[in-house]
Design a protein around this motif. Structure first.
Motif, PDB file in Angstrom:
ATOM      1  N   ALA A 285      -2.124  54.530   5.607  1.00 59.01           N
ATOM      2  CA  ALA A 285      -3.507  54.890   5.205  1.00 59.01           C
ATOM      3  C   ALA A 285      -4.435  53.642   5.054  1.00 59.01           C
ATOM      4  O   ALA A 285      -5.296  53.462   5.532  1.00 59.01           O
ATOM      5  CB  ALA A 285      -3.718  55.643   4.172  1.00 59.01           C
ATOM      6  N   PHE A 286      -3.496  52.433   4.474  1.00 63.57           N
ATOM      7  CA  PHE A 286      -4.445  51.300   4.266  1.00 63.57           C
ATOM      8  C   PHE A 286      -4.730  50.540   5.289  1.00 63.57           C
ATOM      9  O   PHE A 286      -5.990  50.301   5.615  1.00 63.57           O
ATOM     10  CB  PHE A 286      -3.407  50.563   3.233  1.00 63.57           C
ATOM     11  CG  PHE A 286      -3.978  49.139   2.948  1.00 63.57           C
ATOM     12  CD1 PHE A 286      -5.261  48.992   2.274  1.00 63.57           C
ATOM     13  CD2 PHE A 286      -3.418  48.077   3.427  1.00 63.57           C
ATOM     14  CE1 PHE A 286      -5.678  47.738   2.006  1.00 63.57           C
ATOM     15  CE2 PHE A 286      -3.809  46.885   3.123  1.00 63.57           C
ATOM     16  CZ  PHE A 286      -5.167  46.531   2.540  1.00 63.57           C
ATOM     17  N   PRO A 287      -3.835  50.088   6.189  1.00 62.31           N
ATOM     18  CA  PRO A 287      -4.357  49.426   7.426  1.00 62.31           C
ATOM     19  C   PRO A 287      -5.629  50.400   8.388  1.00 62.31           C
ATOM     20  O   PRO A 287      -6.136  49.804   9.150  1.00 62.31           O
ATOM     21  CB  PRO A 287      -3.198  49.056   8.347  1.00 62.31           C
ATOM     22  CG  PRO A 287      -2.181  50.233   7.707  1.00 62.31           C
ATOM     23  CD  PRO A 287      -2.358  50.460   6.443  1.00 62.31           C
ATOM     24  N   LEU A 288      -5.080  51.558   8.517  1.00 60.19           N
ATOM     25  CA  LEU A 288      -5.880  52.421   9.339  1.00 60.19           C
ATOM     26  C   LEU A 288      -7.360  52.500   8.864  1.00 60.19           C
ATOM     27  O   LEU A 288      -8.228  52.809   9.696  1.00 60.19           O
ATOM     28  CB  LEU A 288      -5.024  53.836   9.444  1.00 60.19           C
ATOM     29  CG  LEU A 288      -5.719  54.678  10.466  1.00 60.19           C
ATOM     30  CD1 LEU A 288      -5.675  54.185  11.952  1.00 60.19           C
ATOM     31  CD2 LEU A 288      -5.129  56.114  10.478  1.00 60.19           C
ATOM     32  N   SER A 289      -7.410  52.422   7.615  1.00 61.19           N
ATOM     33  CA  SER A 289      -8.874  52.597   6.933  1.00 61.19           C
ATOM     34  C   SER A 289      -9.673  51.226   7.157  1.00 61.19           C
ATOM     35  O   SER A 289     -10.802  51.270   6.541  1.00 61.19           O
ATOM     36  CB  SER A 289      -8.629  52.999   5.455  1.00 61.19           C
ATOM     37  OG  SER A 289      -8.039  52.038   4.664  1.00 61.19           O
ATOM     38  N   TYR A 290      -9.311  50.376   7.627  1.00 62.96           N
ATOM     39  CA  TYR A 290      -9.947  49.041   7.808  1.00 62.96           C
ATOM     40  C   TYR A 290     -11.100  49.157   8.701  1.00 62.96           C
ATOM     41  O   TYR A 290     -10.926  49.929   9.602  1.00 62.96           O
ATOM     42  CB  TYR A 290      -8.977  48.013   8.643  1.00 62.96           C
ATOM     43  CG  TYR A 290      -9.874  46.542   8.982  1.00 62.96           C
ATOM     44  CD1 TYR A 290      -9.832  45.673   7.933  1.00 62.96           C
ATOM     45  CD2 TYR A 290     -10.325  46.523  10.229  1.00 62.96           C
ATOM     46  CE1 TYR A 290     -10.387  44.598   8.261  1.00 62.96           C
ATOM     47  CE2 TYR A 290     -11.035  45.468  10.359  1.00 62.96           C
ATOM     48  CZ  TYR A 290     -10.944  44.260   9.371  1.00 62.96           C
ATOM     49  OH  TYR A 290     -11.923  43.151   9.761  1.00 62.96           O
ATOM     50  N   SER A 291     -12.359  48.797   8.225  1.00 66.18           N
ATOM     51  CA  SER A 291     -13.589  48.938   8.756  1.00 66.18           C
ATOM     52  C   SER A 291     -14.453  47.419   9.075  1.00 66.18           C
ATOM     53  O   SER A 291     -14.399  47.199   7.899  1.00 66.18           O
ATOM     54  CB  SER A 291     -14.425  50.050   7.835  1.00 66.18           C
ATOM     55  OG  SER A 291     -13.763  51.292   8.052  1.00 66.18           O
ATOM     56  N   ALA A 292     -14.776  47.610   9.883  1.00 66.78           N
ATOM     57  CA  ALA A 292     -15.716  46.282  10.209  1.00 66.78           C
ATOM     58  C   ALA A 292     -17.317  46.793   9.679  1.00 66.78           C
ATOM     59  O   ALA A 292     -17.421  47.898   9.314  1.00 66.78           O
ATOM     60  CB  ALA A 292     -15.834  46.093  11.742  1.00 66.78           C
ATOM     61  N   PRO A 293     -18.034  45.599   9.326  1.00 64.59           N
ATOM     62  CA  PRO A 293     -19.073  45.841   8.722  1.00 64.59           C
ATOM     63  C   PRO A 293     -20.018  46.656   9.519  1.00 64.59           C
ATOM     64  O   PRO A 293     -20.091  46.793  10.975  1.00 64.59           O
ATOM     65  CB  PRO A 293     -19.890  44.508   8.940  1.00 64.59           C
ATOM     66  CG  PRO A 293     -18.577  43.555   8.668  1.00 64.59           C
ATOM     67  CD  PRO A 293     -17.568  44.210   9.548  1.00 64.59           C
ATOM     68  N   GLY A 299     -15.172  57.740  10.982  1.00 70.14           N
ATOM     69  CA  GLY A 299     -14.640  57.683  12.092  1.00 70.14           C
ATOM     70  C   GLY A 299     -13.117  57.356  11.901  1.00 70.14           C
ATOM     71  O   GLY A 299     -12.416  58.123  12.562  1.00 70.14           O
ATOM     72  N   LYS A 300     -12.743  56.773  11.085  1.00 75.12           N
ATOM     73  CA  LYS A 300     -11.455  56.451  10.904  1.00 75.12           C
ATOM     74  C   LYS A 300     -10.506  57.595  10.347  1.00 75.12           C
ATOM     75  O   LYS A 300      -9.360  57.855  10.610  1.00 75.12           O
ATOM     76  CB  LYS A 300     -11.140  55.297  10.130  1.00 75.12           C
ATOM     77  CG  LYS A 300     -11.448  53.859  10.642  1.00 75.12           C
ATOM     78  CD  LYS A 300     -10.576  53.600  11.903  1.00 75.12           C
ATOM     79  CE  LYS A 300     -11.118  52.227  12.369  1.00 75.12           C
ATOM     80  NZ  LYS A 300     -10.459  51.149  11.824  1.00 75.12           N
TER      81      LYS A 300
END
Length: 356
Positions: A285-293, A299-300
């Motif tokens: 969950a932690f790396p997959l939730s990474y979102s760019a500005p 979406g994730k």
């Protein structure tokens, strides 16, 4: 515990609880609608709906705790990215290991709790479901014989007509029972004071045990009728088909672990897979939730659900292959977890570089 750990723990716990509540409502609602539809067609007795709803919902809910954890953590971290709190935390020197410290302070106790549910509670729930289904199969409603109504099945050349004038308070004994069966030119009619439907433990077939009655037999190709008085008489009739559930899921975990056949090992690995999936999906969950500005918030989450669907379906497919002997017991299901773990480390390396 540091302030940041408490803050992250609170966000994860709240999101997980909300997600689990929503999934619970969905599961209970779907189970209730399905059971109600079966009860309306006479396949299930209405007085057992509550028990079937409780055990059926609990069984499904245990299996959905890992996905509720994944979705809840994704929502929590997505909010942190949306509000730029994640960027502020990273700028303050909070590394991924600090996030995982907070994550697993919540996930590890939850995993232990899930292990107790899967290994101890789940087999008991499955056994209760089997007992209820067996009880349903032994009741007149399962044969499609409601009290005070004629029931006909088959064709005019090969079928039966049955009537139970009344059913006692225990819903097991049919009082003043009548059945007429036609088989080609042969016709048989039986009237009895009572009849009991039960399941033969030797072959699983349902049997009508009829007591204190008369049997009338005739053949249109031959003159006359044969009349027989009996005290007790058992017959098998073409009753409504009822799916028989496998009882492997009701075997206690300790007994299952000691068995070496492919079916038992597939069930054992499946139970362990449910437990392992909780910390594994928490890692994901932690790396997959990474979102760019300015990237979308949900979406994730959709991607996470898709990944879980693939992961769960591969587990279920390989489990079936192991049960049938089409796949070796070892590596069995274990390699799927290793592939998922490798995917997690790849995501961590991609978004956060080497561990700090």
């Amino acid at each position: 515990m540091k302030i940041i750990d408490r803050y992250l723990l609170k966000e994860i716990a709240l999101s997980f609880s909300a997600t689990l509540l929503v999934l619970t409502l969905i599961i209970v609602g779907n189970t209730f609608v399905r059971l109600l539809a079966d009860a309306s067609t006479g396949e299930l007795p209405s007085d057992l709906l509550g028990s079937l709803l409780w055990f059926g919902s609990l069984k499904q809910l245990i299996r959905l705790i890992p996905v509720a954890l994944l979705i809840g953590m994704m929502l929590a971290f997505s909010r942190l990215y949306r509000d730029s709190e994640m960027a502020a935390l990273r700028a303050a020197g909070v590394a991924p290991r600090h996030f995982y410290r907070a994550i697993f302070s919540f996930v590890l106790p939850l995993t232990l709790f899930l292990a107790g549910l899967v290994l101890l509670v789940s087999p008991w729930v499955e056994q209760q479901n089997l007992d209820l289904r067996r009880q349903i199969n032994e009741r007149p409603e399962a044969a499609g014989i409601p009290p005070g109504e004629f029931v006909t099945a088959g064709s005019s050349s090969g079928g039966y007509t049955a009537l139970a004038e009344n059913i006692d308070a225990s819903n097991t004994v049919m009082e003043r029972f009548f059945i007429r069966a036609q088989n080609g030119t042969q016709e048989t009619a039986i009237w009895a004071r009572s009849a009991v439907l039960f399941v033969d433990s030797a072959n699983g077939e349902r049997v009508l045990q009829i007591r204190d009655g008369y049997r009338y037999e005739s053949d249109s190709a031959e003159p006359g009728m044969r009349i027989t008085q009996f005290d007790e008489h058992g017959i098998r009739i073409p009753l409504r088909d009822v799916a028989q559930a496998s009882n492997r899921g009701s075997i206690p975990s300790q007994t299952l672990w000691q068995q070496s056949d492919a079916g038992a090992q597939a069930e054992w690995q499946w139970r362990i897979a449910i437990i392992i999936s909780a910390p594994l999906l928490a890692l994901l969950a932690f790396p997959l939730s990474y979102s760019a500005p300015r990237q979308g918030r949900y979406g994730k989450v959709a991607v996470a659900i898709l990944i879980y669907a693939v992961y769960a379906n591969v587990l279920a497919t390989v489990r079936g292959m192991v049960e049938r002997g089409d796949f070796p017991i070892f590596p069995g299901l274990w390699w799927i977890h290793l592939v998922m773990l490798g995917f997690v480390f790849w995501l961590l390396r991609k978004y956060y570089g080497k561990p700090a």
